[in-house]
Design a protein around this motif. Structure first.
Motif, PDB file in Angstrom:
ATOM      1  N   ARG A 174       0.728  -1.443  -0.436  1.00 15.19           N
ATOM      2  CA  ARG A 174      -0.602   0.321  -0.072  1.00 15.19           C
ATOM      3  C   ARG A 174       1.011   1.725   0.643  1.00 15.19           C
ATOM      4  O   ARG A 174       0.773   2.272  -0.275  1.00 15.19           O
ATOM      5  CB  ARG A 174      -0.853   0.077   1.297  1.00 15.19           C
ATOM      6  CG  ARG A 174      -1.644  -0.969   1.311  1.00 15.19           C
ATOM      7  CD  ARG A 174      -2.739  -1.274   2.648  1.00 15.19           C
ATOM      8  NE  ARG A 174      -4.104  -2.795   2.767  1.00 15.19           N
ATOM      9  CZ  ARG A 174      -4.895  -2.103   1.445  1.00 15.19           C
ATOM     10  NH1 ARG A 174      -6.325  -1.868   1.681  1.00 15.19           N
ATOM     11  NH2 ARG A 174      -5.489  -3.875   2.038  1.00 15.19           N
ATOM     12  N   LYS A 175       2.135   1.669   0.303  1.00 15.00           N
ATOM     13  CA  LYS A 175       2.867   2.166   0.448  1.00 15.00           C
ATOM     14  C   LYS A 175       3.966   2.241  -0.920  1.00 15.00           C
ATOM     15  O   LYS A 175       4.487   3.634  -1.032  1.00 15.00           O
ATOM     16  CB  LYS A 175       3.874   2.631   1.553  1.00 15.00           C
ATOM     17  CG  LYS A 175       3.069   2.940   2.296  1.00 15.00           C
ATOM     18  CD  LYS A 175       3.715   2.432   4.091  1.00 15.00           C
ATOM     19  CE  LYS A 175       3.120   3.149   4.927  1.00 15.00           C
ATOM     20  NZ  LYS A 175       4.191   3.267   6.488  1.00 15.00           N
ATOM     21  N   LEU A 176       3.842   1.625  -2.218  1.00 16.18           N
ATOM     22  CA  LEU A 176       4.464   1.132  -3.179  1.00 16.18           C
ATOM     23  C   LEU A 176       4.587   2.849  -3.542  1.00 16.18           C
ATOM     24  O   LEU A 176       3.493   2.643  -4.417  1.00 16.18           O
ATOM     25  CB  LEU A 176       4.424  -0.035  -3.890  1.00 16.18           C
ATOM     26  CG  LEU A 176       5.279  -1.312  -2.967  1.00 16.18           C
ATOM     27  CD1 LEU A 176       5.092  -2.625  -4.353  1.00 16.18           C
ATOM     28  CD2 LEU A 176       6.882  -0.784  -3.160  1.00 16.18           C
ATOM     29  N   GLU A 177       5.283   3.303  -4.580  1.00 14.24           N
ATOM     30  CA  GLU A 177       5.123   4.677  -5.139  1.00 14.24           C
ATOM     31  C   GLU A 177       5.451   4.289  -6.503  1.00 14.24           C
ATOM     32  O   GLU A 177       4.725   5.385  -7.352  1.00 14.24           O
ATOM     33  CB  GLU A 177       5.746   6.010  -4.515  1.00 14.24           C
ATOM     34  CG  GLU A 177       5.432   5.920  -3.154  1.00 14.24           C
ATOM     35  CD  GLU A 177       6.300   7.687  -3.023  1.00 14.24           C
ATOM     36  OE1 GLU A 177       6.733   7.699  -3.541  1.00 14.24           O
ATOM     37  OE2 GLU A 177       6.068   7.899  -1.957  1.00 14.24           O
ATOM     38  N   HIS A 178       6.495   2.974  -6.675  1.00 17.17           N
ATOM     39  CA  HIS A 178       6.773   2.932  -8.401  1.00 17.17           C
ATOM     40  C   HIS A 178       6.208   1.878  -8.912  1.00 17.17           C
ATOM     41  O   HIS A 178       7.382   0.823  -8.867  1.00 17.17           O
ATOM     42  CB  HIS A 178       8.089   3.260  -8.069  1.00 17.17           C
ATOM     43  CG  HIS A 178       8.500   5.045  -8.026  1.00 17.17           C
ATOM     44  ND1 HIS A 178       7.970   6.428  -8.997  1.00 17.17           N
ATOM     45  CD2 HIS A 178       8.871   5.660  -7.264  1.00 17.17           C
ATOM     46  CE1 HIS A 178       8.487   7.347  -8.106  1.00 17.17           C
ATOM     47  NE2 HIS A 178       9.275   6.956  -6.992  1.00 17.17           N
ATOM     48  N   THR A 179       4.963   1.614  -8.679  1.00 15.66           N
ATOM     49  CA  THR A 179       4.480   0.301  -9.451  1.00 15.66           C
ATOM     50  C   THR A 179       5.145   0.493 -11.147  1.00 15.66           C
ATOM     51  O   THR A 179       5.032  -1.271 -11.049  1.00 15.66           O
ATOM     52  CB  THR A 179       2.963  -0.157  -9.145  1.00 15.66           C
ATOM     53  OG1 THR A 179       2.388   0.704  -9.637  1.00 15.66           O
ATOM     54  CG2 THR A 179       2.669  -0.783  -7.987  1.00 15.66           C
ATOM     55  N   GLU A 180       5.662   0.964 -11.824  1.00 13.72           N
ATOM     56  CA  GLU A 180       5.314   1.103 -12.692  1.00 13.72           C
ATOM     57  C   GLU A 180       7.224  -0.057 -13.253  1.00 13.72           C
ATOM     58  O   GLU A 180       7.159  -0.516 -14.412  1.00 13.72           O
ATOM     59  CB  GLU A 180       5.810   1.898 -13.593  1.00 13.72           C
ATOM     60  CG  GLU A 180       7.042   3.005 -13.286  1.00 13.72           C
ATOM     61  CD  GLU A 180       6.818   4.224 -12.201  1.00 13.72           C
ATOM     62  OE1 GLU A 180       7.901   4.467 -11.368  1.00 13.72           O
ATOM     63  OE2 GLU A 180       5.924   3.754 -11.172  1.00 13.72           O
ATOM     64  N   PHE A 192      -4.351  -2.114  -7.274  1.00 12.44           N
ATOM     65  CA  PHE A 192      -5.873  -1.932  -6.345  1.00 12.44           C
ATOM     66  C   PHE A 192      -5.682  -1.933  -5.650  1.00 12.44           C
ATOM     67  O   PHE A 192      -6.859  -1.521  -4.777  1.00 12.44           O
ATOM     68  CB  PHE A 192      -6.269  -3.550  -7.484  1.00 12.44           C
ATOM     69  CG  PHE A 192      -7.640  -3.643  -7.234  1.00 12.44           C
ATOM     70  CD1 PHE A 192      -8.672  -3.107  -7.899  1.00 12.44           C
ATOM     71  CD2 PHE A 192      -8.500  -4.178  -6.076  1.00 12.44           C
ATOM     72  CE1 PHE A 192     -10.003  -3.630  -7.351  1.00 12.44           C
ATOM     73  CE2 PHE A 192      -9.629  -3.997  -5.208  1.00 12.44           C
ATOM     74  CZ  PHE A 192     -10.469  -3.622  -6.376  1.00 12.44           C
ATOM     75  N   ILE A 193      -4.917  -2.944  -4.681  1.00 11.70           N
ATOM     76  CA  ILE A 193      -4.587  -3.096  -3.383  1.00 11.70           C
ATOM     77  C   ILE A 193      -3.833  -1.535  -2.924  1.00 11.70           C
ATOM     78  O   ILE A 193      -4.541  -1.411  -1.713  1.00 11.70           O
ATOM     79  CB  ILE A 193      -3.575  -4.345  -2.190  1.00 11.70           C
ATOM     80  CG1 ILE A 193      -4.170  -5.312  -2.559  1.00 11.70           C
ATOM     81  CG2 ILE A 193      -3.506  -3.798  -1.014  1.00 11.70           C
ATOM     82  CD1 ILE A 193      -2.964  -7.127  -3.482  1.00 11.70           C
ATOM     83  N   ARG A 194      -3.555  -1.447  -2.962  1.00  9.80           N
ATOM     84  CA  ARG A 194      -2.645   0.219  -2.617  1.00  9.80           C
ATOM     85  C   ARG A 194      -3.934   1.260  -2.278  1.00  9.80           C
ATOM     86  O   ARG A 194      -3.818   1.860  -1.669  1.00  9.80           O
ATOM     87  CB  ARG A 194      -1.989   0.948  -3.385  1.00  9.80           C
ATOM     88  CG  ARG A 194      -0.207   0.358  -3.564  1.00  9.80           C
ATOM     89  CD  ARG A 194       0.277   0.767  -5.177  1.00  9.80           C
ATOM     90  NE  ARG A 194       0.978   2.301  -4.976  1.00  9.80           N
ATOM     91  CZ  ARG A 194       1.269   3.026  -6.035  1.00  9.80           C
ATOM     92  NH1 ARG A 194       1.253   2.540  -7.337  1.00  9.80           N
ATOM     93  NH2 ARG A 194       0.997   4.063  -5.928  1.00  9.80           N
ATOM     94  N   TYR A 195      -4.659   1.258  -3.490  1.00 10.88           N
ATOM     95  CA  TYR A 195      -5.758   2.559  -3.545  1.00 10.88           C
ATOM     96  C   TYR A 195      -7.332   1.509  -3.353  1.00 10.88           C
ATOM     97  O   TYR A 195      -8.357   2.660  -3.472  1.00 10.88           O
ATOM     98  CB  TYR A 195      -6.296   2.957  -5.138  1.00 10.88           C
ATOM     99  CG  TYR A 195      -4.991   3.921  -6.200  1.00 10.88           C
ATOM    100  CD1 TYR A 195      -4.569   4.510  -5.248  1.00 10.88           C
ATOM    101  CD2 TYR A 195      -4.176   3.005  -7.298  1.00 10.88           C
ATOM    102  CE1 TYR A 195      -3.380   5.396  -6.092  1.00 10.88           C
ATOM    103  CE2 TYR A 195      -3.071   3.609  -7.544  1.00 10.88           C
ATOM    104  CZ  TYR A 195      -2.828   4.971  -6.674  1.00 10.88           C
ATOM    105  OH  TYR A 195      -2.417   5.314  -7.362  1.00 10.88           O
ATOM    106  N   SER A 196      -7.320   0.840  -2.939  1.00 19.32           N
ATOM    107  CA  SER A 196      -8.693   0.018  -2.480  1.00 19.32           C
ATOM    108  C   SER A 196      -9.433   0.724  -1.338  1.00 19.32           C
ATOM    109  O   SER A 196     -10.583   0.412  -1.102  1.00 19.32           O
ATOM    110  CB  SER A 196      -8.323  -1.598  -1.857  1.00 19.32           C
ATOM    111  OG  SER A 196      -7.435  -1.668  -0.898  1.00 19.32           O
ATOM    112  N   GLU A 197      -9.029   1.350  -0.627  1.00 17.39           N
ATOM    113  CA  GLU A 197      -9.466   2.304   0.568  1.00 17.39           C
ATOM    114  C   GLU A 197      -9.753   3.705   0.089  1.00 17.39           C
ATOM    115  O   GLU A 197     -10.214   4.444   0.300  1.00 17.39           O
ATOM    116  CB  GLU A 197      -8.623   2.519   2.003  1.00 17.39           C
ATOM    117  CG  GLU A 197      -8.416   1.335   2.409  1.00 17.39           C
ATOM    118  CD  GLU A 197      -9.541   0.844   2.900  1.00 17.39           C
ATOM    119  OE1 GLU A 197     -10.237   0.919   3.966  1.00 17.39           O
ATOM    120  OE2 GLU A 197      -9.304  -0.620   2.264  1.00 17.39           O
TER     121      GLU A 197
END
Length: 288
Positions: A174-180, A192-197
């Motif tokens: 949930r704290k990963l900033e650079h999933t690219e 999806f998990i990062r932004y699920s909230e």
């Protein structure tokens, strides 16, 4: 507990794909460098005594190997450094057992110590590395090293320095900033998990990324489990096309045919489903 077991199994199935496993190694372990291919990975025993690690792969790196594990974690385990250390030590012990058996085949060539302990001066073990993928909502506040678990009260600094440490690699999804840095659908699942909230950010994510209209089934399963919606899991059977699942359409159908009432009931009982987001997204899709 059943929900946790379902999620664990969902992750295991998802990462049984070596392309994704290699993507984790490259994206996290190699800082985005594409050093490992799926063909560089092979199955490795995940047993650690009476327990089992989630996943292990023997990973070819040039002329060498590393044994790389993935541990999926949704709740904070304050004893995790000790648990992970136990798993990793077991892998080293298993390697050493193979070496001992091989070394003792030629006793005449060995020194007394080499024969006694079954380990030659030039014998080497493969590195064991574990990535803990933490997906929980609460920020990780557990220990990330053995030293953090130890009570050093009144222990002289000199003795503290001599106490072996063991560190763990906790990756807070949930704290990963650079999933690219990820080149497979690991990026979409993590996003999806990062932004699920955050229903607004999640809606924008699904609007701009066409992948959510044509998801691999095992990726859909992991994402659906994170909504805690049994009906969304079941809805995939109606949205399958060419082996892919349209999550956005599944959500639309779920709302339109009245099954959303079941999700709302679950929400009132304290299960966070993201139903408000689904409703908002559905309205958007219908308007389009």
């Amino acid at each position: 507990m059943e929900k946790d077991k379902d999620k664990d199994m969902g992750w295991k199935v998802y990462f049984s794909d070596n392309k994704r496993y290699a993507d984790i190694i490259n994206g996290i372990g190699c800082r985005g460098q594409q050093l490992v291919k799926e063909t560089d990975l092979s199955e490795d025993d995940s047993q650690a005594g009476k327990k089992a690690r989630d996943l292990f792969r023997r990973t070819a790196l040039g002329m060498n190997f590393a044994i790389i594990g993935i541990e999926n974690q949704e709740t904070i385990d304050y004893s995790l450094p000790l648990r992970n250390m136990t798993y990793d030590v077991w892998k080293y012990e298993r390697q050493a057992a193979v070496i001992r058996k091989e070394v003792r085949k030629n006793p005449a060539e060995l020194s007394a110590g080499e024969y006694m302990y079954g380990f030659r001066k030039e014998s080497k073990l493969y590195p064991v590395i574990t990535f803990v993928l933490y997906s929980g909502k609460e920020a990780w506040n557990g220990s990330t090293s053995l030293h953090e678990m130890l009570d050093f009260t009144d222990i002289p600094e000199s003795l503290r320095e001599m106490t072996p440490d063991y560190k763990i690699n906790v990756i807070e999804i949930r704290k990963l900033e650079h999933t690219e840095v990820f080149k497979t659908d690991v990026r979409q699942v993590f996003d999806f998990i990062r932004y699920s909230e955050d229903k607004v950010a999640l809606q924008k994510l699904m609007e701009r990324d066409a992948y959510y209209h044509s998801m691999e089934e095992d990726a859909y399963d992991v994402v659906a489990l994170y909504t805690n919606s049994t009906e969304l899991v079941q809805a995939k059977n109606y949205q399958r096309k060419d082996g892919k699942i349209d999550m956005c359409r599944a959500i639309t159908e779920l709302i339109e045919d009245g099954r959303a009432e079941g999700i709302e009931t679950g929400r009132r009982e304290g299960i966070e489903t993201g139903a408000d987001f689904f409703a908002a997204l559905t309205q958007r899709l219908i308007m389009d």
